[in-house]
Design an enzyme around this catalytic site. Structure first.
Site, PDB file in Angstrom:
ATOM      1  N   ALA A   1     -11.887 146.634 115.226  1.00  0.00           N
ATOM      2  CA  ALA A   1     -11.244 146.658 113.908  1.00  0.00           C
ATOM      3  C   ALA A   1     -12.284 147.099 112.873  1.00  0.00           C
ATOM      4  O   ALA A   1     -13.426 147.419 113.228  1.00  0.00           O
ATOM      5  CB  ALA A   1     -10.711 145.276 113.569  1.00  0.00           C
ATOM      6  N   LYS A   2     -11.870 147.080 111.621  1.00  0.00           N
ATOM      7  CA  LYS A   2     -12.737 147.579 110.537  1.00  0.00           C
ATOM      8  C   LYS A   2     -14.102 146.894 110.517  1.00  0.00           C
ATOM      9  O   LYS A   2     -15.101 147.508 110.178  1.00  0.00           O
ATOM     10  CB  LYS A   2     -12.056 147.349 109.190  1.00  0.00           C
TER      11      LYS A   2
END
Ligand code: GLU
Length: 308
Positions: free
Chosen positions: A255-256
């Site tokens: 994810a980010k």
């Protein structure tokens, strides 16, 4: 019996690439798409591109086009589509009506907060509250539910005490006690069809024989199998391939927080597609029935960014 061209086509092994335009393709989902595409091209499956754009508030404008470009940049193609789920609302509404009429589904006026707060609500493995069944058998009709609450009800599928078993092509035998997952929503209160319902209506109608996706969706499969049966489509239940997810060094899903791993980011930085594919290929070990997560490391990132 003579067959029409459409019947012949529908009898072909078929899979789908089904991006949700809620965000950009990153290395993790690109790997799943590539595995799906390679399996299809190796084994002669037909590929349909389906854009899963029903999740209103989470849809990002232009993300569909971006996903198409990212897939093409990585060399993937398809035989049919893109088909947008948003253009198939009538088919989903019809299936919902059929499930209500058949006694498989019922109106529910509980808000998400009420479900979360229900003292008896146990939690599933993913942390989501299991619906405690408050509205099961409560209303004689949608109308009655509407009158009781003054708003449109959601529609839930009654899983009863069913135990669903299936053999996953990657993970082997699976067994789910449906009561532990709870009755699930098939149409939201804003009349949007829910993911589970839309996928089964589409996969059923489009003749899908192979569903290849991330292991985060394995809990959805027994729900979808119940929907196939309730819709009279038990003979169309596809083979399921649930692939391991790509995680960061902290073992959490990519994810980010692990940096910018979007395909478009590498593309814009001038990283050649061949380099991204080399990394994705290293992560593809489907035939060895790989079930462990794949770890994206700082070395992998450095490998992508290194310019020869
Ligand atoms: N649209 C879903 C996703 O992008 C895939 C759903 C499915 O394969 O059933 O995660």
């Amino acid at each position: 019996m003579p067959q029409t061209f459409t019947q012949l086509l529908n009898a072909m092994p078929t899979t789908r690439l089904a991006p949700s335009p809620t965000g950009a393709l990153h290395l993790g989902n690109a790997r799943t798409f590539l595995a799906n595409w390679l399996l299809a091209r190796e084994r002669g499956w037909r590929i349909i591109l389906r854009i899963e754009d029903l999740d209103g508030p989470r849809i990002k404008r232009g993300a569909d086009q971006q996903a198409i470009e990212d897939l093409q940049w990585l060399g993937m193609d398809w035989d049919e589509g893109p088909i947008y789920q948003s253009s198939r609302r009538d088919a989903y509404a019809k299936a919902v009506r059929r499930l209500i009429e058949g006694g498989f589904a019922y109106p529910c006026i509980c808000t998400r907060k009420e479900v979360d707060l229900a003292a008896s609500a146990p939690h599933a493995e993913d942390g989501a509250a299991v619906y405690p069944g408050t509205c099961r058998g409560r209303f004689a009709s949608i109308e009655a539910a509407r009158n009781a609450s003054g708003r449109e009800p959601a529609i839930r599928f009654n899983v009863g005490t069913e135990i669903v078993e299936f053999v996953d092509q990657v993970r082997g035998s699976q067994r789910f006690q449906m009561a532990r997952l709870g009755d699930f929503v098939i149409q939201k209160a804003d009349l949007t069809p829910a993911y589970q319902l839309a996928v089964v209506v589409d996969d059923g109608e489009m003749g899908m024989t192979e569903v290849v996706r991330g292991n985060d969706l394995i809990d959805s499969t027994p729900r979808q199998i119940m929907l196939y049966r309730a819709l009279g489509l038990a003979d169309r239940i596809p083979n399921y391939w649930h692939l391991p997810l790509v995680v960061g060094p902290d073992d959490r899903r990519l994810a980010k927080r692990h940096g910018d791993t979007r395909i478009s980011h590498y593309r814009e930085r001038g990283v050649p597609a061949s380099r991204v594919l080399e990394l994705l290929n290293r992560w593809l070990r489907i035939d060895s029935k790989q079930t462990e997560s794949i770890v994206f490391t700082a070395d992998d990132d450095a490998f992508l960014r290194a310019v020869d």
